[in-house]
Design a protein around this motif. Sequence first.
Motif, mmCIF file in Angstrom:
data_model
loop_
_atom_site.group_PDB
_atom_site.id
_atom_site.type_symbol
_atom_site.label_atom_id
_atom_site.label_comp_id
_atom_site.label_asym_id
_atom_site.label_seq_id
_atom_site.Cartn_x
_atom_site.Cartn_y
_atom_site.Cartn_z
ATOM 1 N N ASP A 183 -30.802 18.422 39.244
ATOM 2 C CA ASP A 183 -29.860 18.774 38.217
ATOM 3 C C ASP A 183 -30.837 19.804 37.154
ATOM 4 O OD1 ASP A 183 -27.581 18.913 36.625
ATOM 5 O OD2 ASP A 183 -28.754 17.726 35.159
ATOM 6 N N PHE A 184 -32.118 19.255 36.869
ATOM 7 C CA PHE A 184 -33.092 19.948 36.286
ATOM 8 C C PHE A 184 -33.103 21.281 36.747
ATOM 9 C CE2 PHE A 184 -37.435 21.323 35.409
ATOM 10 C CZ PHE A 184 -37.551 21.174 34.213
ATOM 11 N N ILE A 185 -33.867 21.358 37.987
ATOM 12 C CA ILE A 185 -33.895 22.626 38.585
ATOM 13 C C ILE A 185 -32.757 23.670 38.664
ATOM 14 C CG2 ILE A 185 -34.728 23.881 40.728
ATOM 15 C CD1 ILE A 185 -36.932 22.165 39.404
ATOM 16 N N ALA A 186 -31.333 23.047 38.819
ATOM 17 C CA ALA A 186 -30.315 24.048 38.712
ATOM 18 C C ALA A 186 -30.094 24.545 37.391
ATOM 19 C CB ALA A 186 -29.185 23.300 39.156
ATOM 20 N N GLN A 187 -30.437 23.704 36.309
ATOM 21 C CA GLN A 187 -30.252 24.445 35.009
ATOM 22 C C GLN A 187 -31.389 25.212 35.036
ATOM 23 O OE1 GLN A 187 -29.846 21.499 31.541
ATOM 24 N NE2 GLN A 187 -29.294 19.933 33.014
ATOM 25 N N TRP A 188 -32.626 25.058 35.416
ATOM 26 C CA TRP A 188 -33.526 26.080 35.081
ATOM 27 C C TRP A 188 -33.236 27.340 35.814
ATOM 28 C CZ3 TRP A 188 -36.551 29.625 37.657
ATOM 29 C CH2 TRP A 188 -37.903 30.035 37.056
ATOM 30 N N LEU A 189 -32.644 27.334 37.136
ATOM 31 C CA LEU A 189 -32.248 28.500 37.585
ATOM 32 C C LEU A 189 -31.074 29.298 37.004
ATOM 33 C CD1 LEU A 189 -32.292 27.145 41.479
ATOM 34 C CD2 LEU A 189 -33.725 28.966 40.399
ATOM 35 N N ALA A 190 -30.285 28.665 36.250
ATOM 36 C CA ALA A 190 -29.223 29.272 35.567
ATOM 37 C C ALA A 190 -29.863 29.874 34.196
ATOM 38 C CB ALA A 190 -28.029 28.219 35.247
ATOM 39 N N GLY A 191 -30.938 29.575 33.758
ATOM 40 C CA GLY A 191 -31.454 30.130 32.543
ATOM 41 C C GLY A 191 -31.393 29.331 31.286
ATOM 42 N N ASN A 192 -30.870 28.086 31.405
ATOM 43 C CA ASN A 192 -30.494 27.118 30.621
ATOM 44 C C ASN A 192 -31.724 26.671 29.875
ATOM 45 O OD1 ASN A 192 -29.187 25.403 28.974
ATOM 46 N ND2 ASN A 192 -28.979 23.685 30.170
ATOM 47 N N ALA A 254 -44.433 36.652 31.169
ATOM 48 C CA ALA A 254 -43.393 36.226 31.856
ATOM 49 C C ALA A 254 -43.327 34.820 32.494
ATOM 50 C CB ALA A 254 -42.818 37.384 33.096
ATOM 51 N N ALA A 255 -44.452 34.484 32.890
ATOM 52 C CA ALA A 255 -44.561 32.989 33.558
ATOM 53 C C ALA A 255 -44.374 32.033 32.731
ATOM 54 C CB ALA A 255 -45.689 33.234 34.676
ATOM 55 N N THR A 256 -45.390 32.110 31.478
ATOM 56 C CA THR A 256 -45.128 30.993 30.629
ATOM 57 C C THR A 256 -43.926 31.103 29.862
ATOM 58 O OG1 THR A 256 -46.425 32.722 29.060
ATOM 59 C CG2 THR A 256 -47.646 31.275 30.405
ATOM 60 N N THR A 257 -43.385 32.257 29.767
ATOM 61 C CA THR A 257 -41.899 32.193 28.929
ATOM 62 C C THR A 257 -40.894 31.284 29.664
ATOM 63 O OG1 THR A 257 -42.583 34.211 27.904
ATOM 64 C CG2 THR A 257 -40.207 33.561 28.052
ATOM 65 N N VAL A 258 -41.043 31.886 31.053
ATOM 66 C CA VAL A 258 -39.666 31.274 31.735
ATOM 67 C C VAL A 258 -40.095 29.830 32.274
ATOM 68 C CG1 VAL A 258 -38.963 33.596 32.908
ATOM 69 C CG2 VAL A 258 -40.455 32.113 34.244
ATOM 70 N N SER A 259 -41.382 29.531 32.353
ATOM 71 C CA SER A 259 -41.664 28.068 32.437
ATOM 72 C C SER A 259 -40.662 27.187 31.537
ATOM 73 C CB SER A 259 -42.985 27.799 32.383
ATOM 74 O OG SER A 259 -43.787 28.622 33.529
ATOM 75 N N VAL A 260 -40.563 27.440 30.236
ATOM 76 C CA VAL A 260 -40.178 26.713 29.400
ATOM 77 C C VAL A 260 -38.583 27.134 29.043
ATOM 78 C CG1 VAL A 260 -42.333 25.851 28.354
ATOM 79 C CG2 VAL A 260 -40.994 27.848 27.339
ATOM 80 N N THR A 261 -38.211 28.122 29.383
ATOM 81 C CA THR A 261 -36.828 28.592 29.159
ATOM 82 C C THR A 261 -35.833 28.539 30.494
ATOM 83 O OG1 THR A 261 -37.359 30.949 29.450
ATOM 84 C CG2 THR A 261 -37.472 30.098 27.392
ATOM 85 N N GLY A 262 -36.493 28.758 31.581
ATOM 86 C CA GLY A 262 -35.680 28.823 32.904
ATOM 87 C C GLY A 262 -35.607 30.323 33.492
ATOM 88 N N GLY A 263 -34.883 30.350 34.405
ATOM 89 C CA GLY A 263 -34.820 31.975 34.875
ATOM 90 C C GLY A 263 -33.879 32.852 34.139
ATOM 91 N N ILE A 264 -34.432 33.408 33.277
ATOM 92 C CA ILE A 264 -33.862 34.834 32.324
ATOM 93 C C ILE A 264 -34.158 36.067 32.808
ATOM 94 C CG2 ILE A 264 -33.585 35.295 30.087
ATOM 95 C CD1 ILE A 264 -33.748 32.461 29.056
ATOM 96 N N ALA A 265 -33.341 36.583 33.225
ATOM 97 C CA ALA A 265 -33.399 38.316 33.580
ATOM 98 C C ALA A 265 -32.810 38.978 32.887
ATOM 99 C CB ALA A 265 -32.870 38.333 35.019
ATOM 100 N N PHE A 266 -33.435 40.469 32.987
ATOM 101 C CA PHE A 266 -32.615 41.599 32.239
ATOM 102 C C PHE A 266 -33.150 41.710 30.706
ATOM 103 C CE2 PHE A 266 -29.525 40.549 35.541
ATOM 104 C CZ PHE A 266 -29.529 41.657 36.153
ATOM 105 N N ILE A 267 -33.745 40.819 30.125
ATOM 106 C CA ILE A 267 -34.139 41.112 28.684
ATOM 107 C C ILE A 267 -35.531 41.966 28.780
ATOM 108 C CG2 ILE A 267 -35.564 39.929 26.658
ATOM 109 C CD1 ILE A 267 -32.607 39.469 26.691
#
Length: 335
Positions: A183-192, A254-267
């Motif tokens: 569930d945690f990884i799924a939320q990460w992938l969604a950029g939650n 990019a890596a340190t940012t998405v590590s704590v925010t999830g998979g966010i693209a397009f910004i």
Amino acid sequence: MIHPTIIRKQRIMIALLLLSMIVLAIITMGVGYSSVSFDRILPTFFGQGTFKEHFVLFEVRLPRILITILAGMGLAISGAILQGITRNDLADPGIIGINAGAGLAVAVCFLFLPLEPGNFVFLIPIFGFLGAFITSILIYVLSYKKGRGFQPIRLVLIGIAFSMALSGAMIIIISGAEHAKVDFIAQWLAGNIWGTDWPFIVALLPWIIILIPWTFFKANQLNLLSLNEPVAIGVGISIEKQRFILLIIAIALAATTVSVTGGIAFIGLLAPHIAKALVGPRAQLYLPITALLGGVLLLLADTIGRNIMDTMIPAGIMTAIIGAPYFIYLLIKRA
């Protein structure tokens, strides 16, 4: 020499973006599931609020706002660097596989390593950086063609392939994991955006306050790398060295940012393009605008996603809704 009119325009844009960020932050503090009345925000800041108001503001809303702004700034600058060093307007850490590499490393770290809760917050950006770094090196090597040098278009295509492959690998890895971890990884992938506590800000802030000013310092090199290689060589710049340094900065942000925010693209795709449209293609001018735009865009996406419906829409999905049409537009424009 930069014309004074352009400098004045840049300063006006910076002031407007800072004002927009403050206004949006105030709106975000007051709306949501546990709302705080707008006329109670200022008294609560000065210690005159109730326990509930203090808790909602300082333990729930404010950390999330700060994480979102910092993350947006990091992703935006990372995208600006990648577009400059690859000379490709389609480059973005989410599109070319950097986020996927970081995500896979974070998933492996979370699922298989026996980390203590106190250490996890600070180690997860390091694991994210290592995963993104290895991925980026592989993409970079495969994008280099002997006799022709670095191929920007090739990098984007290989990066998209890596992103898809790594996302598939992550699904395979989590398929046998515990439900709570999946569930945690799924939320990460969604950029939650999940790292919304003060320790995550402490973990992310050093990377941001060191690497973004360093990028500003490297603005002139980024300008030269945006030109064709013979011109850059002609002015005496070591292309591969400077490109590698800037690539490491982009990966780390990019890596340190998405590590704590999830998979966010397009910004990282949107913010540099908008900034260049506002103040021109010179890095000294558009990089500060890019950083502020990234913070505003991600905070706006997160605020809309949390309040537009009864169920929260992850910020990553909101940015995809906004960014995907623009990505298609750029593809059509370049065709």
